[in-house]
Write an enzyme that holds these catalytic residues in place. Structure first.
Site, mmCIF file in Angstrom:
data_model
loop_
_atom_site.group_PDB
_atom_site.id
_atom_site.type_symbol
_atom_site.label_atom_id
_atom_site.label_comp_id
_atom_site.label_asym_id
_atom_site.label_seq_id
_atom_site.Cartn_x
_atom_site.Cartn_y
_atom_site.Cartn_z
ATOM 1 N N LYS A 28 10.487 -0.584 13.467
ATOM 2 C CA LYS A 28 10.982 -0.221 12.130
ATOM 3 C C LYS A 28 12.098 0.812 12.262
ATOM 4 O O LYS A 28 13.154 0.702 11.642
ATOM 5 C CB LYS A 28 9.854 0.428 11.306
ATOM 6 N N GLU A 40 10.794 -4.858 4.028
ATOM 7 C CA GLU A 40 10.864 -6.279 3.659
ATOM 8 C C GLU A 40 10.395 -6.497 2.227
ATOM 9 O O GLU A 40 11.053 -7.183 1.427
ATOM 10 C CB GLU A 40 9.971 -7.117 4.599
ATOM 11 N N GLU A 60 -3.472 -6.778 15.531
ATOM 12 C CA GLU A 60 -2.959 -5.496 15.006
ATOM 13 C C GLU A 60 -4.057 -4.426 15.073
ATOM 14 O O GLU A 60 -3.769 -3.243 15.164
ATOM 15 C CB GLU A 60 -2.428 -5.648 13.565
ATOM 16 N N HIS A 104 -2.516 -32.611 19.964
ATOM 17 C CA HIS A 104 -1.301 -33.341 20.350
ATOM 18 C C HIS A 104 -0.189 -32.362 20.701
ATOM 19 O O HIS A 104 0.985 -32.694 20.624
ATOM 20 C CB HIS A 104 -0.891 -34.272 19.208
ATOM 21 N N GLY A 127 -4.724 -2.177 5.246
ATOM 22 C CA GLY A 127 -4.011 -3.334 4.705
ATOM 23 C C GLY A 127 -4.643 -4.659 5.104
ATOM 24 O O GLY A 127 -4.883 -5.527 4.272
ATOM 25 N N ARG A 128 -4.945 -4.821 6.401
ATOM 26 C CA ARG A 128 -5.447 -6.125 6.857
ATOM 27 C C ARG A 128 -6.902 -6.380 6.487
ATOM 28 O O ARG A 128 -7.456 -7.414 6.808
ATOM 29 C CB ARG A 128 -5.197 -6.292 8.357
ATOM 30 N N LYS A 181 0.850 -1.202 0.000
ATOM 31 C CA LYS A 181 0.000 0.000 0.000
ATOM 32 C C LYS A 181 0.890 1.258 0.000
ATOM 33 O O LYS A 181 0.690 2.162 -0.782
ATOM 34 C CB LYS A 181 -0.909 -0.034 1.228
HETATM 35 O O1 F6P Z 1 2.554 -4.462 9.894
HETATM 36 C C1 F6P Z 1 2.407 -3.117 9.610
HETATM 37 C C2 F6P Z 1 1.846 -2.885 8.278
HETATM 38 O O2 F6P Z 1 1.757 -1.501 8.159
HETATM 39 C C3 F6P Z 1 0.481 -3.532 8.040
HETATM 40 O O3 F6P Z 1 -0.572 -2.859 8.563
HETATM 41 C C4 F6P Z 1 0.487 -3.618 6.558
HETATM 42 O O4 F6P Z 1 -0.495 -4.464 6.097
HETATM 43 C C5 F6P Z 1 1.893 -4.090 6.291
HETATM 44 O O5 F6P Z 1 2.679 -3.405 7.225
HETATM 45 C C6 F6P Z 1 2.402 -3.915 4.892
HETATM 46 O O6 F6P Z 1 2.323 -2.586 4.480
HETATM 47 P P1 F6P Z 1 2.385 -2.189 2.959
HETATM 48 O O7 F6P Z 1 1.210 -2.776 2.262
HETATM 49 O O8 F6P Z 1 2.356 -0.691 2.944
HETATM 50 O O9 F6P Z 1 3.670 -2.730 2.390
#
Ligand code: F6P
Length: 540
Positions: free
Chosen positions: A507, A207, A348, A379, A262-263, A201
């Protein structure tokens, strides 16, 4: 300030409830009929919760007096309920018909519709071989790169709907910033038949960008064609400029809206990798199931409203009975990714301790969510659920019909699911354990030695969520059910469920660690413990 004010008697009743037996509540005639509800092809049995009719009624009255109806309307109509980021929360509109989109979004509804059409076109074109790789080959694989909300929904959808994969495309996901994960993915991919969907987003997530860079380098090295990225990559982002700067063609960037968190974004173009696996028709069924749950949530009286009931019972367990956790146990291999998905959506969203106005709250919020597919959990961690002093409310999720042809397996799976909810509720008293050992012919000495070890506390409350079979529509309904449960709880806990500032500090500090790895003399806020760890890494 208390969560449940004194007049409601909710806290007082909960104190008394802690001492009573759930099993005894079944003495009330019709408990199962009264404590169960249907919505969008799902059946929820909450009769194994430690709650009575009048206690549930007082929770409903309390929710009403806290403006829950108005809060639901505020979300669906696009008010900026995410107050810290001044954003509306409108993922629901993405699964609603066009006239609803127009009513809520006005002019923007057209762009949303165009994006949906574009997405569907991409799926058709890839499937039919109209959209080819830079070397003119048909795509065989899709690699989705993203993390958090740009990953979990796709992951849960891909595994849950495996029997519905019908496009011939193999869809892979890459989230973690670990070279080993990248190498592992690349072992199964061929550059000139792989379509990449980069999902971020913000287009700033460390990452995702590092993974995208590695995959880009691999593809360019394999194909020796600078134009390959423009042809074989799509991006889903609200930061179109950054996506273009990365090398993507403008026509290959699909927008994300700032009113979709995002979620909660699977319903947007973020769902493209899933749609590439299950095809447009099934993707629309997924949205249809979610929309049906939205309508149920908006229109049904709270006493029969599945998300509201799940939310209120969850709060009764968390704040009334003071239980810390929530186990989510799908007895369904296809739903094995659901606990991880719900950890993100729930924790979150509601893992907060200040109100929307920034005041410290006097009550606990999100439970610790964990789980695993059944029967595997039996288990493993379920030993603790049966015999420790910790009471862990549980959601069991199961389909009456399995997706494999191994009927005996499905019968055993379902039997275990039903048996566990019963075992967690019934437990076994010392007297019962002694009797059982005596019936097995053990001596009095042995009975005395073993009986205490064989007791189980019982009285663990659970929900059972049942469906005929796990269809795309049912999955959509399940995800929307939990989204709304989380919304209701956040609203009544008075928190903003739609920001996630908690991830920021880590971060920021990871940037400092990286700076220290490059130069040990830079200014930093690290403790001696971390400095020594960093030194170990540098000297390795
Ligand atoms: O974990 C933090 C977060 O901001 C989430 O809310 C989000 O879904 C994720 O990182 C990835 O963010 P982006 O879609 O901006 O890469």
């Amino acid at each position: 300030m208390e969560l449940f004010n004194k007049k409601t008697n909710i806290s007082k009743n909960a104190e008394l409830a802690k001492k009573r037996s759930i099993l005894a509540l079944f003495d009330t005639p019709n408990r199962v009929d009264e404590f169960s509800v249907n919505a969008a092809d799902l059946y929820l049995d909450y009769s194994k919760q430690n709650i009575t009719t009048s206690e549930l009624e007082s929770l409903i009255t309390w929710a009403k007096s806290n403006g829950l109806s108005q809060k639901i309307n505020a979300m669906f109509s696009g008010e900026q309920i995410n107050n810290t980021e001044q954003r509306a929360v409108l993922h629901t509109v993405l699964r609603a018909p066009q006239h609803v989109k127009e009513a809520v979004l006005g002019k923007e509804a057209k762009q949303v519709q165009q994006t949906e059409q574009r997405m569907a076109q991409i799926v058709d074109d890839v499937q039919q071989g109209k959209l080819l790789s830079s070397t003119g080959k048909k795509f065989t694989d899709v690699l989705a790169i993203g993390i958090g909300g740009s990953y979990y929904g796709i992951k849960v959808g891909l595994s849950a709907l495996h029997p519905y994969h019908n496009t011939g495309l193999k869809v892979h996901v890459l989230a973690n910033v670990d070279g080993a994960a990248v190498t592992e993915k690349l072992e199964n991919l061929t550059a000139d038949t792989t379509l990449v969907v980069l999902i971020s987003k913000t287009f700033t997530t460390q990452e995702t960008l590092l993974n995208a860079k590695a995959i880009k380098q691999w593809m360019l090295a394999e194909l020796q064609d600078d134009g390959a990225i423009a042809k074989q990559w799509f991006a889903i982002s609200s930061n179109v400029e950054k996506a273009q700067a990365f090398g993507l063609d403008a026509s290959h960037v699909l927008p994300m809206w700032d009113w979709v968190g995002g979620r909660f974004s699977l319903w947007s173009a973020v769902g493209l990798p899933l749609a590439l696996a299950i095809g447009n028709e099934h993707f629309n069924e997924l949205k249809e199931g979610a929309y049906q749950m939205d309508q149920h949530f908006q229109e049904t009286d709270f006493s029969q409203n599945m998300p509201v009931l799940m939310a209120l019972i969850g709060m009764w367990n968390r704040n009334g009975l003071s239980y810390q956790s929530l186990a989510v146990l799908p007895y369904d291999h296809a739903l094995r990714a659901l606990p991880g998905y719900l950890q993100q959506t729930d924790m979150e969203s509601n893992g907060k301790s200040v109100s929307k106005q920034g005041e410290k709250l006097n009550w606990r919020t999100a439970p610790i969510v964990f789980g695993q597919e059944g029967t595997n959990g039996q288990h493993a961690f379920m030993q603790l659920m049966h015999q420790s002093d910790e009471i862990i409310p549980t959601d069991f999720i199961v389909a009456l019909k399995g997706t494999s042809s191994l009927d005996e397996h499905h019968k055993v799976l379902v039997a275990n699911c039903f048996a566990q909810s019963e075992a967690l509720m019934q437990g076994k008293t010392l007297v019962q354990a002694e009797k059982e050992l005596a019936n097995n012919g053990l001596s009095q000495d042995e009975i005395t030695r073993l009986a205490a070890h064989k007791t189980m506390k019982g009285n663990t409350p659970s929900n059972t969520l049942l469906m005929q079979s796990l269809t795309p529509k049912c999955l959509g309904a399940i995800l929307a059910l939990y989204e709304h449960k989380i919304f209701v709880q956040g609203a009544l806990w008075k928190i903003n469920s739609y920001d996630q500032w908690g991830v920021e500090l880590g971060k920021h500090l990871s940037e400092q660690v990286l700076a220290l790895m490059a130069d040990s003399t830079v200014e930093h806020q690290m403790s001696p413990s971390s400095v020594k760890l960093i030194k170990a890494f540098v000297q390795k």
